[in-house]
Design a protein around this motif. Structure first.
Motif, PDB file in Angstrom:
ATOM      1  N   UNK A   1       0.845  -1.203   0.000  1.00  0.00           N
ATOM      2  CA  UNK A   1       0.000   0.000   0.000  1.00  0.00           C
ATOM      3  C   UNK A   1       0.874   1.245   0.000  1.00  0.00           C
ATOM      4  N   UNK A   2       1.929   1.223   0.801  1.00  0.00           N
ATOM      5  CA  UNK A   2       2.839   2.367   0.818  1.00  0.00           C
ATOM      6  C   UNK A   2       3.497   2.596  -0.525  1.00  0.00           C
ATOM      7  N   UNK A   3       3.931   1.519  -1.165  1.00  0.00           N
ATOM      8  CA  UNK A   3       4.552   1.647  -2.493  1.00  0.00           C
ATOM      9  C   UNK A   3       3.544   2.210  -3.497  1.00  0.00           C
ATOM     10  N   UNK A   4       2.292   1.767  -3.387  1.00  0.00           N
ATOM     11  CA  UNK A   4       1.249   2.285  -4.289  1.00  0.00           C
ATOM     12  C   UNK A   4       1.100   3.797  -4.128  1.00  0.00           C
ATOM     13  N   UNK A   5       1.050   4.268  -2.898  1.00  0.00           N
ATOM     14  CA  UNK A   5       0.899   5.711  -2.660  1.00  0.00           C
ATOM     15  C   UNK A   5       2.103   6.461  -3.224  1.00  0.00           C
ATOM     16  N   UNK A   6       3.301   5.915  -3.028  1.00  0.00           N
ATOM     17  CA  UNK A   6       4.487   6.561  -3.582  1.00  0.00           C
ATOM     18  C   UNK A   6       4.444   6.623  -5.092  1.00  0.00           C
ATOM     19  N   UNK A   7       4.008   5.539  -5.716  1.00  0.00           N
ATOM     20  CA  UNK A   7       3.894   5.522  -7.179  1.00  0.00           C
ATOM     21  C   UNK A   7       2.852   6.522  -7.668  1.00  0.00           C
ATOM     22  N   UNK A   8       1.715   6.548  -6.937  1.00  0.00           N
ATOM     23  CA  UNK A   8       0.648   7.483  -7.314  1.00  0.00           C
ATOM     24  C   UNK A   8       1.137   8.924  -7.195  1.00  0.00           C
ATOM     25  N   UNK A   9       1.909   9.203  -6.150  1.00  0.00           N
ATOM     26  CA  UNK A   9       2.441  10.553  -5.971  1.00  0.00           C
ATOM     27  C   UNK A   9       3.379  10.922  -7.122  1.00  0.00           C
ATOM     28  N   UNK A  10       4.261  10.015  -7.489  1.00  0.00           N
ATOM     29  CA  UNK A  10       5.176  10.275  -8.610  1.00  0.00           C
ATOM     30  C   UNK A  10       4.413  10.473  -9.915  1.00  0.00           C
ATOM     31  N   UNK A  11       3.402   9.646 -10.108  1.00  0.00           N
ATOM     32  CA  UNK A  11       2.631   9.723 -11.354  1.00  0.00           C
ATOM     33  C   UNK A  11       1.896  11.058 -11.458  1.00  0.00           C
ATOM     34  N   UNK A  12       1.240  11.452 -10.383  1.00  0.00           N
ATOM     35  CA  UNK A  12       0.484  12.712 -10.417  1.00  0.00           C
ATOM     36  C   UNK A  12       1.415  13.902 -10.641  1.00  0.00           C
ATOM     37  N   UNK A  13       2.544  13.898  -9.962  1.00  0.00           N
ATOM     38  CA  UNK A  13       3.483  15.013 -10.124  1.00  0.00           C
ATOM     39  C   UNK A  13       4.031  15.101 -11.540  1.00  0.00           C
ATOM     40  N   UNK A  14       4.197  13.955 -12.184  1.00  0.00           N
ATOM     41  CA  UNK A  14       4.843  13.951 -13.501  1.00  0.00           C
ATOM     42  C   UNK A  14       3.860  13.980 -14.658  1.00  0.00           C
ATOM     43  N   UNK A  15       2.672  13.438 -14.479  1.00  0.00           N
ATOM     44  CA  UNK A  15       1.788  13.198 -15.617  1.00  0.00           C
ATOM     45  C   UNK A  15       0.459  13.948 -15.588  1.00  0.00           C
ATOM     46  N   UNK A  16      -0.096  14.229 -14.412  1.00  0.00           N
ATOM     47  CA  UNK A  16      -1.455  14.782 -14.340  1.00  0.00           C
ATOM     48  C   UNK A  16      -1.392  16.304 -14.286  1.00  0.00           C
ATOM     49  N   UNK A  17      -1.960  16.931 -15.286  1.00  0.00           N
ATOM     50  CA  UNK A  17      -1.974  18.394 -15.366  1.00  0.00           C
ATOM     51  C   UNK A  17      -3.392  18.938 -15.353  1.00  0.00           C
ATOM     52  N   UNK A  18      -4.354  18.145 -15.795  1.00  0.00           N
ATOM     53  CA  UNK A  18      -5.735  18.601 -15.933  1.00  0.00           C
ATOM     54  C   UNK A  18      -6.332  18.898 -14.552  1.00  0.00           C
ATOM     55  N   UNK A  19      -6.832  20.130 -14.358  1.00  0.00           N
ATOM     56  CA  UNK A  19      -7.380  20.513 -13.066  1.00  0.00           C
ATOM     57  C   UNK A  19      -8.648  19.742 -12.724  1.00  0.00           C
TER      58      UNK A  19
END
Length: 912
Positions: A467-485
């Motif tokens: 679960x912790x690894x998932x949250x870390x991955x999600x954080x990296x993904x959002x910071x790098x890929x998600x721009x749409x408000x």
């Protein structure tokens, strides 16, 4: 060491300290026993002002720790170098086999605490579990931080440290070895992983040695350490099998090195596992002997037989007492339906993991590793390094680059930009390593969970890391890929609901609603109010989304921990403790100093420390034969048989049955039958029956009788308590065990949890059971005059309309009572059949005092049982047991050694 690295280490240390403090505060909340009304709390607090321990194993651990502090060893005495605990297993006691780590740690804390403030050993023990268990945050955070970022590491630390089944065994007032059962495995695998990850051969050796040392510490903390030792070997095997199947070069050629030794220390997994195995086997052999190695293997295999109803006992043929232990019950997958799926508790597998969202997050991580490993199998190591420089705004400091290189980024790294062959090989190895560790760990724990609820605690460790690894991955993904408000706000909205829902369900409804509204408003401002804030490298809107994802995953676990701590009820109270103190006060000459306390095994550990007397059974001495005899003593209507059983267990234990087994080829069924038909008889009549009916010789009969009918039986105190009414299903199950069919049935007392105020000339309804939309109620009617005109019956009505239940136009009532017993103001005023209800299978027991009435529904097979006659009917009409003390919900009965038997040689007791 540069400033940036120091800053990173300081930040990690600060986060860990904050998490540990937070987890301790939640555990400390259990000491408030807030579920108990203020005017009753004193009843559940001991002489130190602390609540009594929440479960009975704590008292055994406390007594052993007191022994160690008092005279330097565990137990009461030493015989030929072996320590013996004479408080347990009458009459001979047991050799002390106690895992010392809990006592060593507690005595250490005791010594440290008393350097600053005077504290009793019991006070230190009360807090020890809450302190030690919080240390699990350190390895959990470190393991995941090496894979991903601080968000993921913090999530893992909280998920694992507050995991429902771990928290429920480590809050303040729970003093047991469970405090080590998450912390130490995490340290084992932290050192194991580092022994393979490290590029420095010397460090790999050091980490391998630390792995072995941690396993050694675990071996003196909990007997289940063998499970994790076996996991290390299994992981190594799976690692090399997968490497071979996926054609990954994890073993280099000897030709590349100057010596075989140099080659060996550079073969990461191979070197680590061999060093661990060699040092481990040598250590176990030197400390415990070569037999310990084989016993460790056999112990692992025995885990798969815990659920056998008739197996795994000290004597063949008797029931397996482990099936009555709550932690050994096979867990359900989910509790609470759809809404319950989003909550965390210790009642089922999904809830024990932290809810359905946490489960999906963990499975997503395992899938991510599986997918990445599959893709990496075909990645060539000949890819050239990318030399193009990033733009100045995207360049990172040397410390940041080093930190990213030190951690394995699973989330968004493109397979085509892994760099040169060294980086590709490293990425392959790390992917295979983490996949193997997490997958083997998870699957092995799933198998363990099939053997009992307590193993959910082990399953939560690898899944919590996932679960912790998932949250870390999600954080990296959002910071790098998600721009749409809009996408960011949608994530925030969903996560706000997931954060608030457990608060609504498990903490406070209004607080949950307010929290949801606040989170939505703050999210909207963060996402759409960017123009009012200064832009940074990581925008506020992305930070808000990442924080809410983190909170969404940990909220069920945190709320579940809070709810657990808020509902803690101590396992004992003043009436029980004071009753044991009465037994301990032998100056009144009522009880001899060598008297034995007998009851169902649950409170055995408390009896031993509070009464300072020996018991026949406790939480650790709960063999099938003793459980059978104790259950039969309470279930039978033949009080001579009850007396004979209790005297036998106290004075000679189970030697009578063992002696008979030596004569009949270990036929425990026949041996038990002989004793059941002779224990109630005078010694001479018993001998005649053994010889005439069972073909024993005179010498054989005399040999058995010295154990079954001892000439100088010890004093026996039987403890009857109100909690045994709810536990009757188990002690009757063991007491009515069918040796031929190897199964049994349970008999019940159904106790109302509410009372009714019923004045003369009026009636009242007392709920007994609510099941499948049907309420079973005791309807009590009092006459206008007199004390023996109270009547009652059991009625079955539908919950929705309160009408009588009918099936095919016939009244349906499976709990129909055929008899009525009424006790008013401590006098038995009525014991008769209920008119028109002779086909019922139950007896309605009505207890009234000062117009307040309660009801108990008793299976007719228990109406004349020893327990009913002593506890509910006050022992009237018998002289085998003498009432010596009574307190709220507790009565103490001394076996009357001078009472003459009312049985004869031609007596056959169907319930005996």
């Amino acid at each position: 060491m540069d400033k940036q690295k120091l800053k990173t280490i300081a930040k990690a240390a600060a986060i860990i300290i904050i998490i540990m403090a937070f987890c301790f505060v939640l555990r400390a909340h259990a000491a408030d026993i807030s579920i108990i009304p203020d005017d009753m709390k004193a009843t559940y607090q001991d002489s130190d002002g602390l609540p009594y321990f929440s479960e009975m194993d704590s008292y055994y651990n406390l007594r052993m720790t007191q022994d160690y502090l008092d005279h330097g060893y565990f137990g009461d005495t030493q015989v030929n170098g072996t320590t013996v605990d004479m408080h347990r297993s009458s009459p001979d006691g047991v050799n002390t086999t106690f895992d010392p780590m809990i006592s060593w740690v507690t005595v250490g804390l005791y010594n440290v605490a008393n350097m600053f403030h005077s504290m009793s050993l019991k006070e230190v023990a009360f807090w020890a579990g809450a302190i030690v268990s919080c240390l699990a945050a350190i390895p959990a955070y470190t393991i995941v931080r090496r894979v991903t970022n601080d968000y993921g590491a913090a999530t893992a630390a909280i998920m694992v440290t507050l995991a429902p089944n771990y928290f429920s065994h480590t809050f303040a007032g729970f003093f047991d070895t469970d405090m080590f059962n998450v912390t130490l495995p995490l340290f084992i695998f932290l050192f194991f992983i580092e022994s393979i990850r490290s590029d420095n051969p010397k460090l790999r050796i050091i980490y391998s040695i630390l792995t072995v040392l941690t396993v050694a510490i675990f071996s003196i903390s909990w007997v289940g350490y063998t499970f994790y030792a076996a996991l290390l070997v299994l992981m190594a095997i799976v690692y090399y099998v997968l490497a071979y199947l996926l054609k990954m070069d994890v073993i280099e050629s000897v030709k590349n090195y100057d010596s075989k030794f140099q080659w060996f220390i550079n073969q990461r997994m191979l070197c680590s596992i061999i060093v661990i195995m060699v040092i481990g086997i040598i250590g176990v052999t030197l400390i415990s002997g070569i037999d310990s190695v084989s016993s460790t293997i056999s112990g692992l295999l025995s885990l798969l037989s815990l659920q056998s109803a008739g197996g795994g006992t000290a004597v063949s043929g008797f029931p397996n007492v482990f099936i009555s232990v709550a932690e050994m019950q096979i867990p359900t997958l989910l509790t609470g339906g759809i809404s319950g799926a989003f909550l965390a508790n210790s009642q089922s597998v999904v809830n024990g993991i932290g809810g359905i969202v946490a489960l999906f997050a963990a499975l997503a991580t395992l899938y991510l590793y599986t997918s990445r490993l599959w893709k990496l199998r075909s990645v060539s190591t000949s890819i050239e390094k990318h030399t193009g420089k990033p733009s100045k705004s995207k360049r990172k400091s040397a410390a940041q680059k080093k930190d990213e290189n030190n951690r394995f980024n699973l989330a968004i790294k493109d397979l085509t930009s892994l760099g040169g062959s060294d980086n590709v090989n490293k990425d392959k190895r790390l992917t295979l390593l983490y996949f193997t560790v997490l997958m083997v760990w998870t699957i092995s724990c799933i198998v363990a969970v099939t053997q009992g609820t307590r193993f959910i605690m082990t399953l939560m460790i690898p899944l919590g890391l996932c679960v912790g690894i998932f949250v870390g991955c999600a954080a990296d993904y959002i910071k790098a890929k998600v721009e749409d408000e809009r996408r960011l706000f949608l994530i925030c909205l969903i996560c706000s609901f997931l954060v608030s829902f457990p608060v609504v369900e498990q903490v406070n409804f209004l607080s949950g609603i307010i929290l949801f509204v606040v989170l939505v408003i703050v999210s909207a401002i963060a996402v759409y109010g960017g123009k009012f804030f200064k832009e940074s490298d990581i925008s506020l809107k992305k930070t808000a989304a990442v924080l809410l994802i983190t909170l969404a995953l940990i909220s069920p676990t945190v709320c579940g921990a809070y709810q657990t701590a808020s509902q803690v009820v101590p396992g004992a109270s003043d009436p029980m403790w004071n009753s044991m103190q009465y037994i301990n006060g032998t100056a009144n000459n009522t009880i001899s100093s060598d008297a034995v306390i007998e009851s169902w095994w649950d409170y055995g550990y408390l009896f031993e420390i509070a009464a300072n007397k020996q018991t026949a059974s406790d939480g650790g001495v709960q063999s099938g034969d003793r459980a059978f005899w104790m259950g039969r003593a309470m279930t039978t209507s033949n009080l001579d048989l009850s007396k004979g059983i209790l005297q036998m267990l106290a004075t000679t234990g189970t030697k009578a049955g063992e002696t008979l087994n030596s004569y009949n080829g270990n036929n425990s069924s026949q041996s038990t039958d002989i004793l059941l038909h002779t224990l109630a008889l005078p010694k001479s009549d018993a001998k005649n029956m053994m010889m005439n009916n069972y073909s024993l010789t005179s010498a054989q009969a005399d040999n058995v009788l010295q154990y079954s009918h001892p000439d100088n039986p010890k004093d026996v105190v039987f403890v009857a308590s109100s909690d045994m009414l709810q536990k009757a299903g188990w002690w009757t199950y063991f007491g009515t065990w069918n040796f031929a069919e190897q199964n049994s049935t349970s008999l019940q007392y159904m106790v109302s949890t509410t009372t009714a105020n019923i004045t003369p000339g009026h009636s009242g309804t007392i709920p007994l059971l609510d099941e499948n939309g049907i309420s079973f109620n005791a309807v009590i009617n009092r006459g206008a005059n007199g004390t023996n005109n109270t009547t009652g019956q059991v009625q079955a009505v539908f919950d929705n309309n309160n009408t009588t239940v009918e099936v095919n136009n016939t009244t349906y009532n499976p709990l129909k009572a055929s008899n009525l017993m009424v006790i008013e103001d401590n006098y038995l005023t009525k014991n008769e059949s209920i008119h028109g209800a002779t086909d019922g299978n139950y007896t309605l027991f009505v207890l009234g005092n000062n117009n307040t009435y309660n009801a108990i529904l008793i299976d007719n097979k228990l109406v004349d049982s020893m327990f009913t006659r002593l506890f509910l009917l006050g022992g009237n009409g018998q002289d085998q047991f003498q009432l010596i003390h009574m307190d709220s919900g507790i009565s103490l009965w001394k076996v009357n050694n001078n009472a003459s038997s009312t049985s004869s040689t031609n007596l056959t007791n169907s319930t005996g």
